[in-house]
Design a protein around this motif. Structure first.
Motif, PDB file in Angstrom:
ATOM      1  N   SER A  47       0.825  -1.222   0.000  1.00 19.30           N
ATOM      2  CA  SER A  47       0.000   0.000   0.000  1.00 19.30           C
ATOM      3  C   SER A  47       0.850   1.259   0.000  1.00 19.30           C
TER       4      SER A  47
ATOM      5  N   GLN B 119      -7.726   0.598   0.356  1.00 25.37           N
ATOM      6  CA  GLN B 119      -7.999  -0.570   1.171  1.00 25.37           C
ATOM      7  C   GLN B 119      -9.174  -0.271   2.121  1.00 25.37           C
TER       8      GLN B 119
ATOM      9  N   ASP C 280      -6.492  -1.422  -4.188  1.00 29.07           N
ATOM     10  CA  ASP C 280      -5.853  -2.032  -3.027  1.00 29.07           C
ATOM     11  C   ASP C 280      -6.875  -2.939  -2.328  1.00 29.07           C
ATOM     12  N   GLU C 281      -6.738  -4.234  -2.493  1.00 24.63           N
ATOM     13  CA  GLU C 281      -7.693  -5.204  -1.924  1.00 24.63           C
ATOM     14  C   GLU C 281      -9.129  -4.789  -2.255  1.00 24.63           C
TER      15      GLU C 281
ATOM     16  N   THR D  62     -12.117  -7.545  -1.241  1.00 28.67           N
ATOM     17  CA  THR D  62     -12.112  -8.319   0.000  1.00 28.67           C
ATOM     18  C   THR D  62     -13.450  -8.243   0.737  1.00 28.67           C
TER      19      THR D  62
ATOM     20  N   THR E 175      -3.486  -7.530  -3.807  1.00 26.44           N
ATOM     21  CA  THR E 175      -4.428  -8.506  -3.265  1.00 26.44           C
ATOM     22  C   THR E 175      -3.736  -9.623  -2.490  1.00 26.44           C
TER      23      THR E 175
END
Ligand code: ATP
Ligand code: SF4
Ligand code: MG
Length: 343
Positions: free
Chosen positions: A53, A101, A183-184, A187, A215
């Protein structure tokens, strides 16, 4: 440069991030060099704290106050690290967008969703209010927000976490930027919405957008990425085409990541913890930072850091790895996979 090697959209070279803390300097990201091309998806994987990140927070000019960047991060030839804040603001959102994220960091809690999305288009694309709001609504529908006409009138706190994530994805997609860093991004989403979002990303990259996907989900990497960069302790330790790396990892850490799931072609694949602890980035281990956890370490691994270099591996594309063993095995012309399977 030959016609076969187009100019990358995003290009990092000798890029590092340091954080000043009372205990010493955190070497969060060290000496990264990689390119992302139009229409390509690059996956970045690695354990928590490996620098994924922060790498892009630095590129976007969003580091914490105690952080500083070194090296170069070029967007179509312009070094973002030297831009004035005002110019960087202009580029952000229009030419490059980040899906954070934590979606709340990207949303203004006191503005309705409609205003936040429409404003992006008004500022960056010069759209009039009505047209911007209509496009915002259309994009909310595309990212799978049910009852979008009602949701667009709400404030971020009135939405569930998964829905907020989709709003942030919609915001990133709105201006059709040249690069999206996600960023992710999936999820917090259920499997159906995840698939929709990944399809949308695939459609965009087909459309010449470059996508960087951070990820933990190796199933997602296998499904959507073209190339993979594996980070350990703030450095890239292996990089190559996804199918090549998954078929025969050159670095023991990559092998351990891949070995930690039963099957990478199943959607349940998530990165499991590897025995041992991630290193302290204020005082990283000498030589190869992975040596305290690597079953293949030899004396040289503790003494000298292996550079990230091309390694000979069978596969469709070039491969880089930072491992003395990968070099030895490549030089011998033997496949290391028999050994690495036991990491
Ligand atoms: N402001 C800060 N001051 C000091 N260290 C920091 C700061 N921000 C981040 N770090 C450190 O930088 C390193 C890299 O963090 P980063 O957030 O990039 O990890 P990550 O790979 O994204 O992890 P995760 O998978 O958990 O999101 C970590 O060791 C983190 O503790
Ligand atoms: S350089 Fe040595 S310690 Fe590092 S991954 Fe390779 S074999 Fe393991
Ligand atoms: Mg992170």
């Amino acid at each position: 440069m030959t016609p076969d090697t187009p100019t990358p959209v995003l290009s990092l070279s000798n890029y590092s991030i340091r954080f000043a803390t009372p205990d010493g300097e955190v070497q969060a990201v060290s000496d990264l060099s990689f390119d992302v091309h139009a229409g390509e998806t690059l996956a970045i994987v690695g354990e928590s704290g490996s620098g994924k990140s922060q790498t892009f927070n630095g590129v976007f000019g969003l580091l914490a106050k105690n952080g500083r960047t070194e090296g170069m991060a070029k967007l179509e030839g312009t070094d973002l690290l030297t831009l004035r804040a005002r110019d960087l603001d202009r580029v952000r959102g229009r030419d490059m967008a980040m899906v954070f994220q934590d979606p709340m960091t990207a949303l203004n809690p006191v503005l309705k969703i409609k205003r936040q999305l429409a404003e992006t288009l008004e500022v960056h694309k010069g759209l009039k209010r009505r047209a911007a709001e209509a496009e915002a609504l259309a994009m909310l529908k595309r990212v799978g927000i049910p009852d979008a006409e009602r949701r667009i009138e709400q404030y971020p706190h009135e939405l569930s976490g998964g829905m907020r994530q989709r709003v942030v994805i919609a915001m990133a997609l709105l201006c059709r930027p040249k690069v999206i860093v996600a960023d992710e991004p999936t999820t917090a989403l259920d499997v159906t919405i995840q698939a929709q979002i990944l399809d949308l990303f695939a459609e965009l990259t087909g459309d010449k957008t470059a996508l960087v996907l951070i990820t933990h989900d190796l199933g997602v990497v296998a499904g959507v990425a073209d190339r993979i960069a594996v980070m350990y302790a703030g450095r890239i330790v292996e990089e190559g085409r996804v199918e090549d790396v998954f078929a025969a990892p050159a670095h023991p850490y990559t092998a351990a990541l891949l070995g930690s799931i039963p099957r990478v072609d199943r959607d349940a694949g998530a990165v499991e913890p590897i025995p041992g602890r991630p290193p302290n980035l204020i005082r990283p281990p000498s030589g190869c930072a992975f040596h305290p956890r690597c079953g293949f370490a030899v004396d040289r691994c503790k003494a000298e850091r292996p550079p990230l270099e091309r390694v000979a591996r069978e596969g469709a594309g070039p491969r880089r790895a930072a491992c003395w063993r990968a070099f030895v095995d490549a030089a011998k012309g033997t496949a290391a996979q028999g050994d690495l399977a036991h990491v």
